[in-house]
Design an enzyme around this catalytic site. Structure first.
Site, PDB file in Angstrom:
ATOM      1  N   GLU A 492     108.023  81.190  70.472  1.00 32.63           N
ATOM      2  CA  GLU A 492     108.518  79.913  70.354  1.00 32.63           C
ATOM      3  C   GLU A 492     107.842  78.472  71.387  1.00 32.63           C
ATOM      4  OE1 GLU A 492     111.622  80.075  73.792  1.00 32.63           O
ATOM      5  OE2 GLU A 492     112.408  81.545  72.224  1.00 32.63           O
ATOM      6  N   HIS A 515     116.869  77.401  72.768  1.00 25.29           N
ATOM      7  CA  HIS A 515     117.083  78.284  73.459  1.00 25.29           C
ATOM      8  C   HIS A 515     117.194  77.161  75.281  1.00 25.29           C
ATOM      9  CE1 HIS A 515     114.353  81.691  75.990  1.00 25.29           C
ATOM     10  NE2 HIS A 515     115.730  80.900  76.678  1.00 25.29           N
TER      11      HIS A 515
END
Length: 632
Positions: A492, A515
């Site tokens: 990420e 997220h």
């Protein structure tokens, strides 16, 4: 200037002994029903600040403020009650210091005796050691003036007052105003400590011998500690990844030195940054590796402002005696609501239809669009989130199946599957809610997708590494997976400025989110309160309730004793050695608490206040000691 070892402590009152300027609070009381109250209070505050930073005549500022306040004697009892609630936090914490040194503590203030004496009296400070102004009242009790013969009603009054006391010894001045610095400037004090717990004035701090963000710091520097073993302003806190402001506020209020950083840090950056950090706060992106921890020479605790802790090397934290806390329940509802929303959106293909509308395409059709009622939802991982999802999903008419590697009690009408394979074969919707343990790496891959029904809806709001994304992409493109929602990814971006790269971009009926399963204002505020409070409890009392890696101990409040915290490798005989050391030094144990896990032992010992300092050294030298702390 030194005269033997006798020390005198000259302390200011407004914004030092108390958190506020007393006349500001008096104004809140006396002007309660006055129409222009707000304007008057602002003028009072402005005049106070001008007097405190030395930019206006003190006597003029006093005259102007009293004229604006229109106060009466009857207002003073309420003022005293309010000020008692607003004694500075570090002064309350160190009440023992005032009791022990009350003969040598003097309050010299430009405030008024009428409200100062009752407040400092609670801290054993004698009325004859209070030097301040005095109100003059008319027959109706109105405050009409002040005693103009009192030296403290004039500029440079504190200097003249201290001169007249003719104290013989070392003099230390603690205050927040320019008038306090003037005492040192006049050569009457050994040191001036600028007190910044409540207010910080540039022209005061720049002239101070030392800036003291709390009374703890002053006592520590002068070896006069009573309430704590180490000043909280010297405890450095590093909060990464844009932790909610509530956490920053709580930790600053506690007195810690807090630094915030909006993004995550990579291993090299964090290894450099963590050298002098005592408390580290992270979210899910920051990796706290063995290399990072090797550089963490002062680290006491880590707070994970999220559910998962797989980004932290918990084993290495144990070896170094670093307690880790997370927020296992704080964002549960937020994640569950997102899962429910995504199930409905994917079953109706709403995201694709909305996107088509935005480019002008009108496709009114029921094809591929279904209700969720009566469908089978398979939940893999029946922890806090999985269980709550089960309850909400059932209330919407879904039939719930679940599988967990540990034995979990079914809620409502949910039915446990004997294997994950059974769940995958029976479910119309599969939702993952597993933890980040290494065993869960790619638990959903090609073979698992083959077991699923054709047209399955697939959701992963748990961990990025638990799904083989290449296999997921293939099954979305083939139509085996009719819709997918993914909130977590193996890699990420570290910040919002970095591009998100994934093979799932651009796929049909696929919801990709950054997220944010737990990213609601409610959840973030809950987490921002829960995690700091657990860390502060650990720092203040030694309590480890809800620690991820430490043995969990809930401790009674410390009363009239010292608390010793001993963290050691889990080896036989350590407790006996601790008690032998205490016995050799004739130390009486008031209470003792021990808990162990497979790696460490955690011993809390409360002892009588009087003890030989050598005992601390002896306890640190016990074999297999990892960390030792003293709490006052």
């Amino acid at each position: 200037m030194s005269n033997g070892n006798k020390k005198f402590f000259i302390i200011d009152f407004d914004s030092t002994f108390t958190q506020v300027e007393a006349l500001d609070i008096l104004g809140e009381i006396s002007l309660k029903n006055v129409p222009d109250k707000k304007d008057r209070l602002k003028k009072v505050a402005d005049i106070t600040n001008q007097g405190m930073n030395g930019s206006s005549s003190f006597r003029e500022s006093l005259e102007e403020r009293l004229a604006l306040l229109k106060a009466n004697k009857s207002h003073l009892p309420q003022l005293v009650e309010e000020l008692k609630k607003l004694v500075s936090k570090s002064f309350k914490r160190n009440a023992d210091f005032f009791e022990a040194h009350h003969e040598k503590v003097y309050i010299i203030s430009n405030g008024f005796k009428d409200f100062i004496v009752p407040i400092v009296g609670d801290y054993h400070i004698k009325p004859e050691n209070v030097f301040a102004n005095e109100f003059i009242f008319d027959e109706a009790g109105n405050i009409v003036d002040f005693n103009r013969d009192n030296v403290l009603s004039s500029n440079n009054g504190k200097v003249e007052q201290l001169k007249s006391l003719e104290l013989k010894g070392d003099i230390y001045v603690i205050g927040d105003g320019y008038t306090d610095y003037e005492i040192k400037a006049a050569g009457l004090a050994n040191k001036f400590y600028a007190f910044t717990e409540n207010v910080e004035r540039g022209n005061v701090t720049e002239n101070a011998d030392h800036i003291t963000p709390s009374l703890d710091e002053f006592l520590y520097l002068n070896k006069l500690n009573t309430a704590i073993s180490y000043p909280k302003n010297r405890i450095n806190v590093l909060l990464l990844e844009g932790v909610h402001p509530k956490a920053v506020e709580l930790m600053k209020y506690e007195g810690y030195n807090v630094e915030i950083y909006p993004a995550g840090l990579d291993e090299e950056e964090l290894a450099k940054k963590i050298k002098n950090v005592s408390i580290l706060g992270i979210r899910s992106k920051t990796q706290v590796t063995k290399k990072v921890l090797e550089n963490a020479k002062r680290l006491i605790s880590i707070g994970a402002f999220c559910i998962g802790t797989n980004q932290i090397d918990l084993e290495e934290c144990l070896k170094k005696g670093i307690a880790v806390f997370n927020a296992p329940f704080s964002n549960t509802r937020s994640v569950v609501e997102m899962a429910i929303a995504e199930i409905i959106v994917l079953m109706r293909k709403l995201a694709d239809r909305s996107a088509a509308m935005h480019v002008g395409k009108w496709d009114k059709s029921a094809k591929g669009s279904y209700e969720i009622r009566g469908k089978y939802l398979g939940i893999i991982g029946y922890g806090n989130i999985g269980a709550q999802l089960s309850v909400l999903a059932e209330s919407l008419g879904l039939n719930v199946l679940y599988y967990d590697s540990e034995e979990k009690l079914a809620l409502g009408n949910a039915r446990k599957c004997d294997s994950m394979e059974e769940l995958l074969q029976r479910s119309d919707i599969v939702s993952l809610h597993v933890d980040g343990r290494p065993d869960n790496h790619n638990i959903i891959g090609d073979s698992e997708f083959k077991l699923m029904k054709d047209g399955v809806i697939f959701i992963n709001l748990s961990r990025g590494h638990v799904v083989d994304l290449t296999a997921l992409k293939k099954n979305i493109e083939s139509g085996k997976v009719a819709g997918a929602a993914v909130d977590v990814f193996p890699k990420e971006p570290k910040s919002n400025d970095e591009e998100f790269v994934s093979e799932l971009r651009g796929l049909p009926n696929t919801i990709l989110t950054p997220h944010i399963g737990g990213s609601t204002m409610e959840a973030q505020e809950n987490i921002a309160s829960f995690v700091p409070n657990k860390i502060m409890d650990y720092i203040n009392t030694g309590g480890t309730t809800n620690s991820v890696n430490f043995p969990n101990l809930q401790l009674p409040k410390l009363q009239d004793a010292h608390r010793l915290i001993h963290i050691h490798e889990n080896m036989p005989g350590i407790l006996a050695r601790i008690n032998n050391v205490l016995a050799e030094h004739e130390i009486n144990i008031v209470g003792q608490y021990l808990k162990t896990n497979e790696a460490i032992g955690y011993v809390i010992t409360d002892i009588d206040k009087a003890y030989d300092r050598d005992v601390i050294k002896a306890l640190r030298q016990i074999d297999h000691t990892i960390k030792f702390r003293v709490l006052y």
